[in-house]
Scaffold this active site. Sequence first.
Site, PDB file in Angstrom:
ATOM      1  N   ARG A   1       0.841  12.264  -9.317  1.00  0.00           N
ATOM      2  CA  ARG A   1       1.485  11.088  -8.945  1.00  0.00           C
ATOM      3  C   ARG A   1       3.048  10.914  -9.357  1.00  0.00           C
ATOM      4  O   ARG A   1       3.653   9.971  -9.151  1.00  0.00           O
ATOM      5  CB  ARG A   1       0.626   9.956  -9.866  1.00  0.00           C
TER       6      ARG A   1
ATOM      7  N   ASP B   1      -4.363   5.530   6.086  1.00  0.00           N
ATOM      8  CA  ASP B   1      -5.021   6.725   6.780  1.00  0.00           C
ATOM      9  C   ASP B   1      -5.945   6.443   7.751  1.00  0.00           C
ATOM     10  O   ASP B   1      -5.659   6.286   8.871  1.00  0.00           O
ATOM     11  CB  ASP B   1      -5.537   7.488   5.688  1.00  0.00           C
TER      12      ASP B   1
ATOM     13  N   PHE C   1      -2.764  15.993   4.177  1.00  0.00           N
ATOM     14  CA  PHE C   1      -3.038  15.555   2.756  1.00  0.00           C
ATOM     15  C   PHE C   1      -1.678  15.567   1.875  1.00  0.00           C
ATOM     16  O   PHE C   1      -0.966  16.584   1.755  1.00  0.00           O
ATOM     17  CB  PHE C   1      -4.289  16.367   2.071  1.00  0.00           C
TER      18      PHE C   1
ATOM     19  N   GLU D   1       0.606  -1.196   0.101  1.00  0.00           N
ATOM     20  CA  GLU D   1       0.007   0.006  -0.031  1.00  0.00           C
ATOM     21  C   GLU D   1       0.709   1.159   0.164  1.00  0.00           C
ATOM     22  O   GLU D   1       2.156   1.284   0.486  1.00  0.00           O
ATOM     23  CB  GLU D   1      -0.983  -0.014   1.353  1.00  0.00           C
ATOM     24  N   ASP D   2       0.348   2.281  -0.378  1.00  0.00           N
ATOM     25  CA  ASP D   2       1.063   3.630  -0.399  1.00  0.00           C
ATOM     26  C   ASP D   2       0.991   4.257   0.783  1.00  0.00           C
ATOM     27  O   ASP D   2       1.955   4.681   1.490  1.00  0.00           O
ATOM     28  CB  ASP D   2       0.488   4.577  -1.622  1.00  0.00           C
TER      29      ASP D   2
HETATM   30  P1  5GP Z   1      -8.015   4.647   4.282  1.00  0.00           P
HETATM   31  O1  5GP Z   1      -8.665   3.640   3.766  1.00  0.00           O
HETATM   32  O2  5GP Z   1      -6.642   3.974   5.191  1.00  0.00           O
HETATM   33  O3  5GP Z   1      -8.363   5.846   4.995  1.00  0.00           O
HETATM   34  O4  5GP Z   1      -7.129   5.474   3.118  1.00  0.00           O
HETATM   35  C1  5GP Z   1      -6.159   4.552   2.325  1.00  0.00           C
HETATM   36  C2  5GP Z   1      -6.033   5.430   0.716  1.00  0.00           C
HETATM   37  O5  5GP Z   1      -6.661   6.616   0.670  1.00  0.00           O
HETATM   38  C3  5GP Z   1      -4.975   5.173   0.467  1.00  0.00           C
HETATM   39  O6  5GP Z   1      -4.489   3.941  -0.226  1.00  0.00           O
HETATM   40  C4  5GP Z   1      -4.657   6.154  -0.493  1.00  0.00           C
HETATM   41  O7  5GP Z   1      -5.009   5.823  -1.753  1.00  0.00           O
HETATM   42  C5  5GP Z   1      -5.745   7.325  -0.066  1.00  0.00           C
HETATM   43  N1  5GP Z   1      -5.219   8.355   0.745  1.00  0.00           N
HETATM   44  C6  5GP Z   1      -4.991   8.477   2.419  1.00  0.00           C
HETATM   45  N2  5GP Z   1      -4.331   9.348   2.653  1.00  0.00           N
HETATM   46  C7  5GP Z   1      -4.169  10.124   1.583  1.00  0.00           C
HETATM   47  C8  5GP Z   1      -3.272  11.351   1.166  1.00  0.00           C
HETATM   48  O8  5GP Z   1      -2.760  11.989   2.145  1.00  0.00           O
HETATM   49  N3  5GP Z   1      -3.060  11.918  -0.096  1.00  0.00           N
HETATM   50  C9  5GP Z   1      -3.581  10.910  -1.045  1.00  0.00           C
HETATM   51  N4  5GP Z   1      -3.434  11.336  -2.131  1.00  0.00           N
HETATM   52  N5  5GP Z   1      -4.219   9.897  -0.817  1.00  0.00           N
HETATM   53  C10 5GP Z   1      -4.630   9.385   0.549  1.00  0.00           C
HETATM   54 MG    MG Z   2      -3.805   3.376  -1.754  1.00  0.00          MG
END
Ligand code: 5GP
Ligand code: MG
Length: 194
Positions: free
Chosen positions: A184, A122, A171, A118-119
């Site tokens: 990206r 959050d 963010f 995963e990147d």
């Molecule tokens: P979660 O489900 O943990 O809330 O979020 C996961 C996904 O939301 C990540 O895989 C990513 O694609 C997107 N995401 C979460 N935080 C960020 C951020 O700070 N910037 C961006 N561009 N995408 C995010």
């Molecule tokens: Mg992601």
Amino acid sequence: MPPAGLILLLRLVLNFMQKITIKDKTFSINIPSDKIQNRIGELAKQINSDYKDKIPVFICVLSGSFLFAADLIKKLSIDCEVSFIRVSSYSGTQSTGVVKSVVGISTELKDRHVVILEDIVDTGDTAVYLFEEIKKHAPADVRFASLLLKPKALRHDVKVDYLGFEVPNDFLVGYGLDYDGLGRNYADIYKLSE
Ligand code: 5GP
Ligand code: MG
């Protein structure tokens, strides 16, 4: 519309200040590319050692993880397979809380050693969803690698086995992460400026 020379000058100044603009927002540098690459090198070393007698399947979570997955996998010396899943939960700069699979997994995962790539974690909604989806395929085990983690945003008990960096609740864009589809392509990671 300002002339091209002015736009170029503005770009140069912003570059010097290590700031970028994407659409209506300005971002400042947060994690430079060399630091990202060094940390990925350390993670690869750990994975090489942990999986030295196995052939793991890495699942790159599209779209945000494509650069992290590519750089990490290039640094691995073990035999491995690579597969992809596409999920979506973000709209603009906010998580919608609803995770959906846009493209599912096509590789046979039964009895395999799976590593999710995963990147960023959050809220953790996506991570929980991914674990549930992958466990349906009855793998031997599942580990989780994420380049970034926002501990203050986390709403679930998510174990990140291989973590790049903990980041504040900002963010972020760059290195695979987008703002409305853009950004990206940057090699560094940037955070939204106040
Ligand atoms: P979660 O489900 O943990 O809330 O979020 C996961 C996904 O939301 C990540 O895989 C990513 O694609 C997107 N995401 C979460 N935080 C960020 C951020 O700070 N910037 C961006 N561009 N995408 C995010
Ligand atoms: Mg992601």
